[in-house]
Design an enzyme around this catalytic site. Structure first.
Site, short mmCIF file in Angstrom:
data_model
loop_
_atom_site.label_atom_id
_atom_site.label_comp_id
_atom_site.label_asym_id
_atom_site.label_seq_id
_atom_site.Cartn_x
_atom_site.Cartn_y
_atom_site.Cartn_z
N ARG A 173 0.89 -1.18 0.00
CA ARG A 173 0.00 0.00 0.00
C ARG A 173 0.91 1.21 0.00
NH1 ARG A 173 -5.29 1.54 3.56
NH2 ARG A 173 -6.15 0.09 2.02
N HIS B 258 -7.59 0.99 -6.26
CA HIS B 258 -7.76 0.17 -5.05
C HIS B 258 -8.50 -1.12 -5.46
CE1 HIS B 258 -8.01 -1.04 -1.01
NE2 HIS B 258 -8.94 -0.22 -0.54
N ASP C 135 -17.07 7.86 -1.57
CA ASP C 135 -15.84 7.67 -0.79
C ASP C 135 -15.50 9.03 -0.19
OD1 ASP C 135 -13.48 6.62 0.24
OD2 ASP C 135 -12.39 6.68 -1.68
N CYS D 136 -16.28 2.22 0.81
CA CYS D 136 -15.18 1.32 1.18
C CYS D 136 -14.78 1.45 2.64
CB CYS D 136 -13.98 1.55 0.27
SG CYS D 136 -13.25 3.19 0.41
N1 NVA Z 1 -9.82 6.93 -1.36
C1 NVA Z 1 -9.43 6.49 -0.05
C2 NVA Z 1 -9.73 5.04 0.13
C3 NVA Z 1 -9.40 4.49 1.51
C4 NVA Z 1 -9.62 3.03 1.65
C5 NVA Z 1 -7.95 6.77 0.16
O1 NVA Z 1 -7.17 6.56 -0.78
O2 NVA Z 1 -7.58 7.23 1.23
N1 CP Z 2 -11.31 0.17 2.67
C1 CP Z 2 -10.04 0.03 3.05
O1 CP Z 2 -9.15 -0.27 2.26
O2 CP Z 2 -9.86 0.20 4.39
P1 CP Z 2 -8.46 0.34 5.15
O3 CP Z 2 -7.86 1.65 4.74
O4 CP Z 2 -8.86 0.31 6.60
O5 CP Z 2 -7.58 -0.80 4.77
#
Ligand code: NVA
Ligand code: CP
Length: 300
Positions: free
Chosen positions: A104, A131, A219, A259
């Site tokens: 990540r 994602h 989101d 999500c």
């Molecule tokens: N769009 C959000 C998704 C988190 C799971 C991010 O990238 O922070």
């Molecule tokens: N939705 C999601 O990826 O959650 P986290 O950031 O908690 O892993």
């Protein structure tokens, strides 16, 4: 470096048929959990998180344990990655010791470079661009609750971000119609849109976009790494909240997905996310089942 190594950096690393098979397998793993089924016994997943996570970390770690393997949580703070060891060297070293790597990170280029130098499968656990793991769970959830999503209307409201891009990729693979409604300056990536232009229709207002929808998704307005833009984004996105008025435009049996983590009162009203159409906790749980199916596909 093994050229044949299979990675999961984008949903488009799966064929349409593989995606469907994978979510059906996830449903089956969820309903028939057999503690003696340990296809990944002795295998190790290294998980590198350059950003925070609750769901992704716990679901992958638990999934590996269920399958008889184990997972290592690596934060850049505690490894040489955080002190500037080249990605290429890190990928070679880590992949020489483990069976799979989850990453990540911020830039998508980081996962593609990492994968190019890894001798084992690399999984994208979220980048600024995509994602894909979340979509495995979301599409599993839709299938469980409403059946085949083909030709259904999915509406994306809010930021044209990594989740929006992943919904675009899923539309290509599963052939649903995607309505997109984002503020002008927060539209999704033009190249990704172009690749699925037959599936996508753009709208100016959330109520118009949600009309007759089968699924409404949103989101956060400020993703990880954009915290400093929070105030300015709250202004830009003020008219892009998913609330009861928006959900009323959708079909009566439409679902709401997010999500998580969510900000009640910003991108979604508490009434909607805590209401009867919301399936956010089933979506979250399905991260576990869907990613077990993914690990099986990549590692078994
Ligand atoms: N769009 C959000 C998704 C988190 C799971 C991010 O990238 O922070
Ligand atoms: N939705 C999601 O990826 O959650 P986290 O950031 O908690 O892993």
């Amino acid at each position: 470096m093994r050229q044949s190594t299979r990675h999961f950096l984008s949903l488009l690393d799966l064929t349409s048929q593989e995606f469907k098979t994978l979510i059906n397998r996830a449903i089956s793993l969820k309903s028939n959990r057999d503690p003696d089924y340990q296809p990944l016994k002795g295998k190790v997943l290294a998980m590198i998180f350059e950003k925070s996570s609750t769901r992704t970390r716990i679901s992958f770690e638990t999934g590996m344990i269920h399958f008889g393997g184990s997972a290592l949580f690596l934060s850049p703070r505690d490894t040489q990655l955080g002190r500037g060891e080249p990605l290429e060297d890190s990928a070679r070293v880590i992949s020489s010791m483990v069976d799979c790597i989850l990453l990540r990170t911020h830039q998508h280029k980081t996962v593609t470079t990492f994968a190019n130098f890894s001798s084992v499968p690399v999984i994208n656990g979220l980048t600024e661009l995509l994602h894909p793991c979340q979509l495995l769970a979301d599409m599993q959830t839709y299938l469980e609750l409403r059946g085949n999503i083909e030709n259904k209307i999915v509406t994306w409201i809010g930021d044209g971000n990594n989740m929006c891009h992943s919904y675009i990729n899923a539309a290509k693979l599963l052939n649903y119609k995607l309505h997109i409604c984002c503020p002008k300056q927060f539209q999704p990536n033009a190249e990704i849109v172009k690749s699925a232009r037959h599936q996508i229709t753009f709208f100016d207002t959330p109520t118009a976009a949600a009309k007759n929808s089968d699924l409404v998704v949103t989101d956060v307005w400020a993703s990880m790494g954009q915290e400093e833009e929070q105030k300015q984004r709250e202004i830009a996105f003020a008219d892009f909240q998913v609330n009861t008025e928006v959900m009323k435009q959708a079909k009566p049996d439409a679902l709401f997905m997010h999500c998580l983590p969510a900000h009640r009162g910003e991108e979604v009203s508490a009434e909607v996310i805590d209401g009867p159409q919301s399936v956010v906790f089933q979506e979250a749980e399905n991260r576990l089942h869907a990613q077990k199916a993914l690990l099986e596909l990549l590692l078994k």
